[in-house]
Design an enzyme around this catalytic site. Structure first.
Site, PDB file in Angstrom:
ATOM      1  N   GLY A   1       0.843  -1.200   0.000  1.00  0.00           N
ATOM      2  CA  GLY A   1       0.000   0.000   0.000  1.00  0.00           C
ATOM      3  C   GLY A   1       0.874   1.243   0.000  1.00  0.00           C
ATOM      4  O   GLY A   1       1.584   1.497  -0.961  1.00  0.00           O
ATOM      5  N   ALA A   2       0.809   1.999   1.111  1.00  0.00           N
ATOM      6  CA  ALA A   2       1.561   3.259   1.221  1.00  0.00           C
ATOM      7  C   ALA A   2       1.202   4.200   0.070  1.00  0.00           C
ATOM      8  O   ALA A   2       2.072   4.708  -0.635  1.00  0.00           O
ATOM      9  CB  ALA A   2       3.064   2.997   1.308  1.00  0.00           C
ATOM     10  N   HIS A   3      -0.086   4.387  -0.127  1.00  0.00           N
ATOM     11  CA  HIS A   3      -0.550   5.349  -1.120  1.00  0.00           C
ATOM     12  C   HIS A   3      -2.004   5.722  -0.830  1.00  0.00           C
ATOM     13  O   HIS A   3      -2.675   5.061  -0.025  1.00  0.00           O
ATOM     14  CB  HIS A   3      -0.408   4.782  -2.542  1.00  0.00           C
ATOM     15  CG  HIS A   3      -1.273   3.591  -2.825  1.00  0.00           C
ATOM     16  ND1 HIS A   3      -0.782   2.307  -2.894  1.00  0.00           N
ATOM     17  CD2 HIS A   3      -2.606   3.491  -3.061  1.00  0.00           C
ATOM     18  CE1 HIS A   3      -1.779   1.469  -3.165  1.00  0.00           C
ATOM     19  NE2 HIS A   3      -2.890   2.164  -3.260  1.00  0.00           N
ATOM     20  N   ALA A   4      -2.443   6.771  -1.502  1.00  0.00           N
ATOM     21  CA  ALA A   4      -3.864   7.139  -1.501  1.00  0.00           C
ATOM     22  C   ALA A   4      -4.291   7.257  -2.962  1.00  0.00           C
ATOM     23  O   ALA A   4      -3.451   7.359  -3.860  1.00  0.00           O
ATOM     24  CB  ALA A   4      -4.068   8.469  -0.786  1.00  0.00           C
TER      25      ALA A   4
ATOM     26  N   ARG B   1      -3.600   4.405   2.723  1.00  0.00           N
ATOM     27  CA  ARG B   1      -3.703   3.064   3.307  1.00  0.00           C
ATOM     28  C   ARG B   1      -2.339   2.394   3.367  1.00  0.00           C
ATOM     29  O   ARG B   1      -1.539   2.473   2.426  1.00  0.00           O
ATOM     30  CB  ARG B   1      -4.711   2.182   2.572  1.00  0.00           C
ATOM     31  CG  ARG B   1      -4.327   1.465   1.294  1.00  0.00           C
ATOM     32  CD  ARG B   1      -4.258   2.356   0.069  1.00  0.00           C
ATOM     33  NE  ARG B   1      -5.334   3.318  -0.067  1.00  0.00           N
ATOM     34  CZ  ARG B   1      -6.441   3.112  -0.742  1.00  0.00           C
ATOM     35  NH1 ARG B   1      -6.636   1.999  -1.371  1.00  0.00           N
ATOM     36  NH2 ARG B   1      -7.336   4.065  -0.863  1.00  0.00           N
TER      37      ARG B   1
END
Ligand code: TYD
Length: 139
Positions: free
Chosen positions: A54-57, A102
């Site tokens: 994840g580590a993104h929006a 997230r």
């Protein structure tokens, strides 16, 4: 435009059809179980223990995230509040609205993370830099 916060994201209970002898089936129906049209399905698997994803929006994409096997943690972040969910039931999905950061971690061995997404893959819809995300949330 008003942005969603982590309290707009929640667990959706999926239908579960149980048969004593044959196991279970859970179903997600377009625009019914989820309030969006599913345009893409992808899944994460063979995630090594200790790894995070994840580590993104996303600016526009909504998603339903399901632990179809095993378990993992999803931490949602709206720039102010963080909320963590342990997903470990194949008949539950986490509905994530647009504009929410997230992080996924704590994957169990054999975990499979199924994602139903409202958009096809568009790299330009991603925000992958956390500082850029915080600026985006303030706009
Ligand atoms: P990425 O979004 O970084 O995965 P995660 O957020 O789960 O850690 O995607 C990993 C790679 O897969 C990246 O090179 C882009 C590619 N990818 C596609 O080509 N299409 C897709 O629909 C997705 C989700 C990823």
């Amino acid at each position: 435009m008003a942005k969603y916060n982590v309290y707009d994201c929640s667990i959706i209970e999926l239908s579960k059809h149980h048969s004593d002898r044959k196991g279970n089936i859970s179903v997600v129906q377009n625009c019914e179980t989820v309030p969006f049209n599913v345009k893409r399905v992808y899944y994460l698997y063979d995630v090594p223990g200790g790894e995070s994803r994840g580590a993104h929006a996303h600016k526009d994409l909504s998603a339903l995230i399901i632990a179809v096997s095993g378990s993992f943690r999803v931490t949602l972040d709206d720039g102010i509040v963080k909320r963590s969910f342990i997903l470990n039931r194949p008949y539950q999905g986490l509905y994530v609205k647009p504009g929410i950061w997230r992080d996924l971690d704590d994957f169990s061995s054999g975990a499979v993370c199924l994602v139903l997404a409202s958009e096809v893959y568009q790299p330009e819809d991603y925000i992958r830099d956390y500082d850029v995300f915080l600026e985006y949330r303030k706009e």
